[in-house]
Design a protein around this motif. Structure first.
Motif, PDB file in Angstrom:
ATOM      1  N   VAL A  50     -15.310   1.061  -7.489  1.00 35.04           N
ATOM      2  CA  VAL A  50     -14.167   0.771  -6.615  1.00 35.04           C
ATOM      3  C   VAL A  50     -13.510  -0.519  -7.104  1.00 35.04           C
ATOM      4  O   VAL A  50     -14.130  -1.583  -7.115  1.00 35.04           O
ATOM      5  N   THR A  51     -12.253  -0.420  -7.536  1.00 34.67           N
ATOM      6  CA  THR A  51     -11.592  -1.586  -8.129  1.00 34.67           C
ATOM      7  C   THR A  51     -10.656  -2.301  -7.168  1.00 34.67           C
ATOM      8  O   THR A  51     -10.265  -3.440  -7.398  1.00 34.67           O
ATOM      9  N   GLN A  52     -10.273  -1.627  -6.075  1.00 35.20           N
ATOM     10  CA  GLN A  52      -9.331  -2.229  -5.135  1.00 35.20           C
ATOM     11  C   GLN A  52      -9.393  -1.483  -3.807  1.00 35.20           C
ATOM     12  O   GLN A  52      -9.550  -0.261  -3.799  1.00 35.20           O
ATOM     13  N   ILE A  53      -9.304  -2.233  -2.714  1.00 31.84           N
ATOM     14  CA  ILE A  53      -9.164  -1.610  -1.391  1.00 31.84           C
ATOM     15  C   ILE A  53      -7.871  -2.150  -0.793  1.00 31.84           C
ATOM     16  O   ILE A  53      -7.681  -3.360  -0.678  1.00 31.84           O
ATOM     17  N   ILE A  54      -6.973  -1.231  -0.448  1.00 28.79           N
ATOM     18  CA  ILE A  54      -5.634  -1.609   0.021  1.00 28.79           C
ATOM     19  C   ILE A  54      -5.409  -1.024   1.407  1.00 28.79           C
ATOM     20  O   ILE A  54      -5.819   0.102   1.659  1.00 28.79           O
ATOM     21  N   ARG A  55      -4.764  -1.780   2.287  1.00 27.25           N
ATOM     22  CA  ARG A  55      -4.281  -1.177   3.532  1.00 27.25           C
ATOM     23  C   ARG A  55      -2.781  -1.010   3.438  1.00 27.25           C
ATOM     24  O   ARG A  55      -2.077  -1.920   2.996  1.00 27.25           O
ATOM     25  N   ARG A  56      -2.294   0.173   3.798  1.00 23.34           N
ATOM     26  CA  ARG A  56      -0.842   0.404   3.871  1.00 23.34           C
ATOM     27  C   ARG A  56      -0.594   1.111   5.193  1.00 23.34           C
ATOM     28  O   ARG A  56      -1.075   2.230   5.404  1.00 23.34           O
ATOM     29  N   GLY A  57       0.130   0.457   6.093  1.00 25.73           N
ATOM     30  CA  GLY A  57       0.301   1.009   7.433  1.00 25.73           C
ATOM     31  C   GLY A  57      -1.068   1.197   8.065  1.00 25.73           C
ATOM     32  O   GLY A  57      -1.891   0.283   8.077  1.00 25.73           O
ATOM     33  N   LYS A  58      -1.329   2.380   8.576  1.00 28.53           N
ATOM     34  CA  LYS A  58      -2.631   2.653   9.200  1.00 28.53           C
ATOM     35  C   LYS A  58      -3.590   3.347   8.228  1.00 28.53           C
ATOM     36  O   LYS A  58      -4.592   3.929   8.650  1.00 28.53           O
ATOM     37  N   TYR A  59      -3.288   3.325   6.942  1.00 24.66           N
ATOM     38  CA  TYR A  59      -4.121   3.977   5.935  1.00 24.66           C
ATOM     39  C   TYR A  59      -4.886   2.950   5.103  1.00 24.66           C
ATOM     40  O   TYR A  59      -4.410   1.843   4.883  1.00 24.66           O
ATOM     41  N   ILE A  60      -6.050   3.376   4.632  1.00 27.00           N
ATOM     42  CA  ILE A  60      -6.809   2.563   3.675  1.00 27.00           C
ATOM     43  C   ILE A  60      -6.897   3.351   2.370  1.00 27.00           C
ATOM     44  O   ILE A  60      -7.217   4.549   2.385  1.00 27.00           O
ATOM     45  N   VAL A  61      -6.583   2.695   1.269  1.00 25.09           N
ATOM     46  CA  VAL A  61      -6.628   3.326  -0.049  1.00 25.09           C
ATOM     47  C   VAL A  61      -7.708   2.628  -0.872  1.00 25.09           C
ATOM     48  O   VAL A  61      -7.688   1.408  -1.024  1.00 25.09           O
ATOM     49  N   GLY A  62      -8.653   3.400  -1.355  1.00 24.46           N
ATOM     50  CA  GLY A  62      -9.702   2.862  -2.221  1.00 24.46           C
ATOM     51  C   GLY A  62      -9.442   3.300  -3.653  1.00 24.46           C
ATOM     52  O   GLY A  62      -9.538   4.486  -3.975  1.00 24.46           O
ATOM     53  N   VAL A  63      -9.054   2.354  -4.499  1.00 22.69           N
ATOM     54  CA  VAL A  63      -8.703   2.682  -5.889  1.00 22.69           C
ATOM     55  C   VAL A  63      -9.979   2.694  -6.734  1.00 22.69           C
ATOM     56  O   VAL A  63     -10.820   1.791  -6.634  1.00 22.69           O
ATOM     57  N   LEU A  64     -10.128   3.724  -7.568  1.00 22.55           N
ATOM     58  CA  LEU A  64     -11.323   3.901  -8.411  1.00 22.55           C
ATOM     59  C   LEU A  64     -10.981   3.647  -9.870  1.00 22.55           C
ATOM     60  O   LEU A  64      -9.821   3.807 -10.282  1.00 22.55           O
ATOM     61  N   ASP A  65     -11.995   3.303 -10.658  1.00 15.37           N
ATOM     62  CA  ASP A  65     -11.747   3.023 -12.081  1.00 15.37           C
ATOM     63  C   ASP A  65     -11.431   4.290 -12.873  1.00 15.37           C
ATOM     64  O   ASP A  65     -11.062   4.223 -14.041  1.00 15.37           O
ATOM     65  N   SER A  66     -11.540   5.446 -12.248  1.00 14.12           N
ATOM     66  CA  SER A  66     -11.232   6.709 -12.938  1.00 14.12           C
ATOM     67  C   SER A  66      -9.734   6.980 -12.975  1.00 14.12           C
ATOM     68  O   SER A  66      -9.290   7.937 -13.620  1.00 14.12           O
TER      69      SER A  66
END
Ligand SMILES: [Zn+2]
Length: 280
Positions: A50-66
């Motif tokens: 997991v390279t980044q965890i972002i909140r946008r509005g009411k969503y959470i985005v977990g960015v992966l190294d893939s």
């Protein structure tokens, strides 16, 4: 229902638990959430960092190294539990997805009503696809991103009441019923007031109130979170003292409406709480 501050609290917890960690095992116990968990969800996450965890509005985005990402929405009743030393031996009813990292951290997604969801996105362009492509500005991203002029522009041409407009995620991201009621109270603007009758000066006040209310709630969430984690490792909702929300018949939290009280009305099928003395 979790709004921006609650989601921000969960995002902070996930960031602390998962950032830089390689995911060892992912299990989906129940696939039929509001949007079905994709068939390749476990495969897409397992082995990735997991390279980044972002909140946008009411969503959470977990960015992966893939080059992919997972997207989490908590819906009405979604909760995330974090275990520092591994998943519990026995899961609870309504635990639908579990994630374990190589360092032993365990994450459980729990959602009794199943209005939340976990899906996959391509990391590079997640924000140019629905629902992110039409999402309005982040209210806490700074005065150059969200301010009175930006809000005034977003309201231009709208005919409905201001309360309904603020619930529209394309006007401003992350607000729900609770914080819209509280922000309108703070700004002294009646929830029924037509968008056509909200001038730029009112938008300046309202944008400032939205930011103040959200920051206060985020701060309360952070402190409550620490206490809460000691007991059961849960992340999610927190108690917060509201000025008007869910306080029908009581005096509001900060004006001299001693003969009056908070009133509850229904707008677009949802309860609105306001002080008719302070809000015009
Ligand atoms: Zn009042």
């Amino acid at each position: 229902m979790p709004e921006l501050p609650e989601v921000e609290t969960v995002k902070g917890g996930l960031e602390k638990a998962l950032l830089g960690q390689r995911l060892r095992s992912v299990r989906v116990l129940r696939r039929d959430l509001r949007v079905p968990v994709p068939d390749d969800f476990c495969k897409a996450l397992t082995g990735c960092v997991v390279t980044q965890i972002i909140r946008r509005g009411k969503y959470i985005v977990g960015v992966l190294d893939s080059g992919r990402a997972f997207v989490l929405h908590l819906g009405m009743s979604g909760r995330v539990r974090i275990y520092d030393s591994g998943l519990p031996a026995n899961l609870e009813t309504h635990d639908h997805v579990t994630i374990e990292a190589e360092n032993g951290t365990g994450i459980v997604y729990h959602d009794p009503r199943r209005f939340g969801f976990l899906i996959l996105a391509e990391a590079g362009n997640w924000d140019s696809r629905p629902p992110f492509d039409r999402m309005g500005p982040e209210p806490l991203s700074g005065n150059n991103v969200f301010n009175g002029a930006v809000l005034h522009q977003a309201l231009a041409g709208r005919k409905g009441p201001i309360k309904t407009a603020l619930l529209d995620q394309s006007v401003v991201a992350g607000l729900g019923n609770i914080y819209v009621c509280e922000a309108l109270y703070d700004a002294g603007i009646a929830p029924e007031r037509s968008c056509a009758l909200i001038d730029e000066a009112m938008c300046v006040r309202l944008a400032e109130s939205i930011r103040t209310i959200l920051l206060r709630a985020v701060a309360a969430g952070g402190s409550t979170l620490r206490d809460y984690q000691k007991t059961d490792g849960s992340l999610g909702y927190f108690q917060y003292s509201f000025s008007v929300y869910d306080r029908e018949g009581e005096r509001c939290g900060g004006c001299d409406c001693s003969n009056g009280s908070v009133v509850r009305t229904v707008q677009a099928g949802r309860s609105t709480f306001s002080c008719p003395v302070k809000q015009v």
